[in-house]
Motif scaffolding. Sequence first.
Motif, PDB file in Angstrom:
ATOM      1  N   GLU A  77      -7.656  -0.015  -2.436  1.00 20.20           N
ATOM      2  CA  GLU A  77      -7.873  -0.629  -1.124  1.00 20.20           C
ATOM      3  C   GLU A  77      -9.127  -1.505  -1.097  1.00 20.20           C
ATOM      4  N   ALA A 124      -5.798   5.452  -4.328  1.00 20.86           N
ATOM      5  CA  ALA A 124      -5.510   4.574  -3.190  1.00 20.86           C
ATOM      6  C   ALA A 124      -6.790   3.982  -2.622  1.00 20.86           C
ATOM      7  N   ALA A 130       1.006   4.108  -2.847  1.00 21.70           N
ATOM      8  CA  ALA A 130       0.653   5.489  -2.495  1.00 21.70           C
ATOM      9  C   ALA A 130       1.680   6.487  -3.012  1.00 21.70           C
ATOM     10  N   ARG A 140       0.828  -1.203   0.000  1.00 26.72           N
ATOM     11  CA  ARG A 140       0.000   0.000   0.000  1.00 26.72           C
ATOM     12  C   ARG A 140       0.862   1.253   0.000  1.00 26.72           C
ATOM     13  N   HIS A 141       1.928   1.215   0.776  1.00 25.77           N
ATOM     14  CA  HIS A 141       2.839   2.370   0.830  1.00 25.77           C
ATOM     15  C   HIS A 141       3.518   2.576  -0.519  1.00 25.77           C
TER      16      HIS A 141
END
Length: 291
Positions: A289, A285, A20, A16-17
């Motif tokens: 998700e 994002a 992002a 996820r990082h």
Amino acid sequence: MHLMIPHAAALDDAARHAFAGLALPHLAAQLARLSPAETWGSDEFSPQPPHHLALAALRGQAEPSAAAWAVNAGPELRWALMTPVHLAVGTDGVDVLPPAALALSESEGARFAAVLRELWPEAEGWQWRLLDAQRWAIGHASALDSLQAASFERAAGQHIEPWLPQHRTLRRWQNEAQMLLHGHALNAEREARGEHVVNSVWIGDIGRSNGQPVDITVDDRLTAPLLNGDLAAWAEAWQRLDAGLLAQPLTSLTLCGQRFARRFTAQPLTWMERLKRRFQAPELASVLETL
């Protein structure tokens, strides 16, 4: 073009990082223009990844069989994908190493496949297709009937226990392959080079091709780096996708994560809806998700 992107998202915080921090203007533009449509999948514990379920649904296929699609064959045979693997025993269980850990060449993969043909011989009705160094398809008119197993994409880099096949035939085949590979000369060569041995096989993605072909471009360039845990390469592949296919006119886009595959399609919009989309574009994002 209908574009499908497997492994577009992952559930761990590191992925996820990594996502992002990316600038993906063409993906953002596509999601601002296209409207949400179908969703397939359930959770990250299902035996088949969401892009398999989505492809099966779009093709009218009874089974989400990556093996049958890979060989592009008719419904006469049922097919399974066989993957040579290294099972690593640790203090908390047995892991299936990701594909990059073996780094098999095409010639070496073919040599291992030739060894394993002894267990699934053509004389007994088996057909083999060597798709690449680490993916082989085996087909049979009846021996694979009623068998189901998780996709290797679910197990790669994970503990093996939750994904082991339940059917005793599949367990027997796996055990026989392990005994055949144990101490084999090909593995002795790998050990001498300091490489992981091929000590087992993964048999999964079983099914018969009984659907209709559809015009879908499946770009799986994100799959290998994500399965191998190489998030830098995964992010780089995302940027190449954005600069390439995602910059093209799309009538449909299907993004697939570990839990869900979501399709976005071109649909007529009112003037007010177009205005709202212009000023309230979806956050990338947030969309990823949900996968």
